[in-house]
Design a protein around this motif. Structure first.
Motif, mmCIF file in Angstrom:
data_model
loop_
_atom_site.group_PDB
_atom_site.id
_atom_site.type_symbol
_atom_site.label_atom_id
_atom_site.label_comp_id
_atom_site.label_asym_id
_atom_site.label_seq_id
_atom_site.Cartn_x
_atom_site.Cartn_y
_atom_site.Cartn_z
ATOM 1 N N THR A 197 -7.207 6.645 0.462
ATOM 2 C CA THR A 197 -6.679 5.282 0.518
ATOM 3 C C THR A 197 -5.900 5.060 1.811
ATOM 4 O O THR A 197 -6.093 4.050 2.503
ATOM 5 C CB THR A 197 -5.769 5.005 -0.699
ATOM 6 O OG1 THR A 197 -6.551 5.140 -1.895
ATOM 7 C CG2 THR A 197 -5.161 3.616 -0.642
ATOM 8 N N ALA A 253 -6.952 2.828 5.333
ATOM 9 C CA ALA A 253 -6.053 1.809 5.877
ATOM 10 C C ALA A 253 -5.672 2.098 7.327
ATOM 11 O O ALA A 253 -5.010 1.280 7.970
ATOM 12 C CB ALA A 253 -4.786 1.725 5.014
ATOM 13 N N LEU A 270 0.835 -1.204 0.000
ATOM 14 C CA LEU A 270 0.000 0.000 0.000
ATOM 15 C C LEU A 270 0.871 1.256 0.000
ATOM 16 O O LEU A 270 0.617 2.204 -0.727
ATOM 17 C CB LEU A 270 -0.931 -0.007 1.215
ATOM 18 C CG LEU A 270 -1.903 1.163 1.296
ATOM 19 C CD1 LEU A 270 -2.979 1.023 0.220
ATOM 20 C CD2 LEU A 270 -2.529 1.239 2.664
#
Length: 98
Positions: free
Chosen positions: A49, A53, A8
């Motif tokens: 994003t 997370a 990520l």
């Protein structure tokens, strides 16, 4: 890749973003956008994003009548970044030894 490698964070734009934010407490959206050379929409997508997370905290407030958005890494985001950097260093060390 080792346990610290984080796909990520590894995406180039997010790696730049997390690297920029790591030494800072809070950074205004405008500053981050200008430093990374991203459009508002591109930066917003990356921030979302990382926020989803749990790596990033977003603070939205008004100063007078003007909206101000600030961001910072969470403790989890800092740990993930440090782990990712350590994994990259290990990988580079292994590659350099060959």
């Amino acid at each position: 890749m080792g346990p610290g490698f984080d796909p990520l964070i590894h995406a180039p734009t997010r790696l730049s973003l997390v690297s920029f934010l790591a030494p800072l407490d809070w950074a205004e959206f405008r500053l981050v956008r200008e430093e990374l050379g991203l459009s508002d929409s591109a930066l917003s997508k990356q921030l979302s994003t990382l926020e989803d997370a749990g790596y990033l905290e977003v603070k939205r407030e008004f100063v007078g009548r003007r909206p101000r958005t600030s961001v910072r890494l969470t403790d989890e985001g800092i740990r993930a970044f440090k782990g990712h950097v350590a994994a990259l260093r290990e990988l580079i060390g292994e590659e350099m030894a060959e």
